[in-house]
Design a protein around this motif. Structure first.
Motif, PDB file in Angstrom:
ATOM      1  N   HIS A   5      53.778  67.271  22.079  1.00  0.00           N
ATOM      2  CA  HIS A   5      54.698  66.998  20.880  1.00  0.00           C
ATOM      3  C   HIS A   5      55.614  65.942  21.570  1.00  0.00           C
ATOM      4  O   HIS A   5      56.231  65.357  20.523  1.00  0.00           O
ATOM      5  N   SER A   6      55.835  65.937  22.721  1.00  0.00           N
ATOM      6  CA  SER A   6      56.906  64.924  23.451  1.00  0.00           C
ATOM      7  C   SER A   6      56.375  63.710  23.664  1.00  0.00           C
ATOM      8  O   SER A   6      55.485  63.591  24.680  1.00  0.00           O
ATOM      9  N   PRO A   7      56.866  62.603  23.261  1.00  0.00           N
ATOM     10  CA  PRO A   7      56.346  61.398  23.661  1.00  0.00           C
ATOM     11  C   PRO A   7      56.869  61.064  25.280  1.00  0.00           C
ATOM     12  O   PRO A   7      56.060  60.658  25.799  1.00  0.00           O
ATOM     13  N   GLY A   8      57.874  61.637  25.632  1.00  0.00           N
ATOM     14  CA  GLY A   8      58.224  61.637  27.134  1.00  0.00           C
ATOM     15  C   GLY A   8      57.208  62.297  28.006  1.00  0.00           C
ATOM     16  O   GLY A   8      56.870  61.708  28.911  1.00  0.00           O
ATOM     17  N   MET A   9      56.792  63.532  27.653  1.00  0.00           N
ATOM     18  CA  MET A   9      55.841  64.259  28.325  1.00  0.00           C
ATOM     19  C   MET A   9      54.313  63.696  28.420  1.00  0.00           C
ATOM     20  O   MET A   9      53.575  63.542  29.157  1.00  0.00           O
ATOM     21  N   ILE A  10      54.128  62.872  27.404  1.00  0.00           N
ATOM     22  CA  ILE A  10      52.762  62.133  27.273  1.00  0.00           C
ATOM     23  C   ILE A  10      52.997  60.981  27.990  1.00  0.00           C
ATOM     24  O   ILE A  10      52.127  60.760  28.805  1.00  0.00           O
ATOM     25  N   GLY A  11      53.936  60.340  28.086  1.00  0.00           N
ATOM     26  CA  GLY A  11      54.204  59.099  29.003  1.00  0.00           C
ATOM     27  C   GLY A  11      54.106  59.648  30.577  1.00  0.00           C
ATOM     28  O   GLY A  11      53.471  58.888  31.227  1.00  0.00           O
ATOM     29  N   LYS A  12      54.710  60.754  30.932  1.00  0.00           N
ATOM     30  CA  LYS A  12      54.584  61.295  32.146  1.00  0.00           C
ATOM     31  C   LYS A  12      53.204  61.844  32.646  1.00  0.00           C
ATOM     32  O   LYS A  12      52.603  61.315  33.734  1.00  0.00           O
ATOM     33  N   ALA A  17      47.833  60.678  35.227  1.00  0.00           N
ATOM     34  CA  ALA A  17      46.410  60.709  35.076  1.00  0.00           C
ATOM     35  C   ALA A  17      46.036  59.241  34.957  1.00  0.00           C
ATOM     36  O   ALA A  17      44.863  59.008  34.131  1.00  0.00           O
ATOM     37  N   ALA A  18      46.273  58.451  35.592  1.00  0.00           N
ATOM     38  CA  ALA A  18      46.090  56.887  35.122  1.00  0.00           C
ATOM     39  C   ALA A  18      44.506  56.661  35.169  1.00  0.00           C
ATOM     40  O   ALA A  18      43.976  55.867  34.932  1.00  0.00           O
ATOM     41  N   VAL A  22      41.060  60.736  30.268  1.00  0.00           N
ATOM     42  CA  VAL A  22      41.564  61.688  29.323  1.00  0.00           C
ATOM     43  C   VAL A  22      42.535  60.802  28.342  1.00  0.00           C
ATOM     44  O   VAL A  22      43.232  60.387  28.595  1.00  0.00           O
ATOM     45  N   GLU A  23      42.173  61.126  26.951  1.00  0.00           N
ATOM     46  CA  GLU A  23      43.256  60.615  26.016  1.00  0.00           C
ATOM     47  C   GLU A  23      44.059  61.171  25.603  1.00  0.00           C
ATOM     48  O   GLU A  23      43.978  62.684  25.424  1.00  0.00           O
ATOM     49  N   MET A  24      45.371  60.808  25.595  1.00  0.00           N
ATOM     50  CA  MET A  24      46.617  61.755  25.362  1.00  0.00           C
ATOM     51  C   MET A  24      47.248  61.251  24.326  1.00  0.00           C
ATOM     52  O   MET A  24      47.324  60.007  23.959  1.00  0.00           O
ATOM     53  N   VAL A  25      47.491  62.135  23.400  1.00  0.00           N
ATOM     54  CA  VAL A  25      47.968  62.013  22.020  1.00  0.00           C
ATOM     55  C   VAL A  25      49.297  62.711  21.552  1.00  0.00           C
ATOM     56  O   VAL A  25      49.268  63.925  21.985  1.00  0.00           O
TER      57      VAL A  25
END
Length: 139
Positions: A5-12, A17-18, A22-25
């Motif tokens: 739910h958090s854009p910050g956590m998705i960014g991290k 996982a660069a 895995v697709e992160m949404v």
């Protein structure tokens, strides 16, 4: 596919996982934008302690999981030990207010109320607080 739910956590997560594919949404766990019965497995790590309505969260994960699939949870739960559950009640206003997670939820009951049957339930750490739970959709 991974959601938060958090854009910050998705960014991290994207940074860590660069090299993976895995697709992160960004998505709300209580309102998944997926069709019914699309995933073989659903993994939730400390989700049911942080969503406003854990039963609704489970209902959504049951909905998107195939009938023969499995749902895997790593969670902290309300202890069956009276002194520990008393401490959980005392600190819950702090953990929920400052950090956004609840330490006093009846997670197994929420999983069952959300439409899944618990297949395995293992204690991991701190007496019975941290648990590894595998369930299957009741479909």
């Amino acid at each position: 596919m991974a959601i938060d739910h958090s854009p910050g956590m998705i960014g991290k997560a994207k940074i860590r996982a660069a090299k993976s594919d895995v697709e992160m949404v960004i998505m709300d766990a209580q309102h998944l934008a997926f069709k019914d019965n699309v995933f073989d497995s659903v993994v939730m790590i400390f989700v049911l302690c942080s969503v406003p309505d854990p039963v609704k969260g489970v209902e959504e994960y049951v909905r998107v999981c195939k009938p023969e699939g499995k749902i895997i949870n790593l969670e902290h739960v309300r202890s069956k030990y009276q002194i520990i559950s008393f401490m959980e009640e005392l600190i819950n206003p702090i953990t929920s207010g400052f950090f956004g997670f609840n330490v006093n939820r009846y997670t197994r009951s929420n999983i069952e109320a959300g439409g899944a049957s618990v297949v395995e339930d293992h204690k991991l750490a701190f007496f019975d607080v941290f648990r590894f739970i595998i369930s299957k959709p009741n479909k």
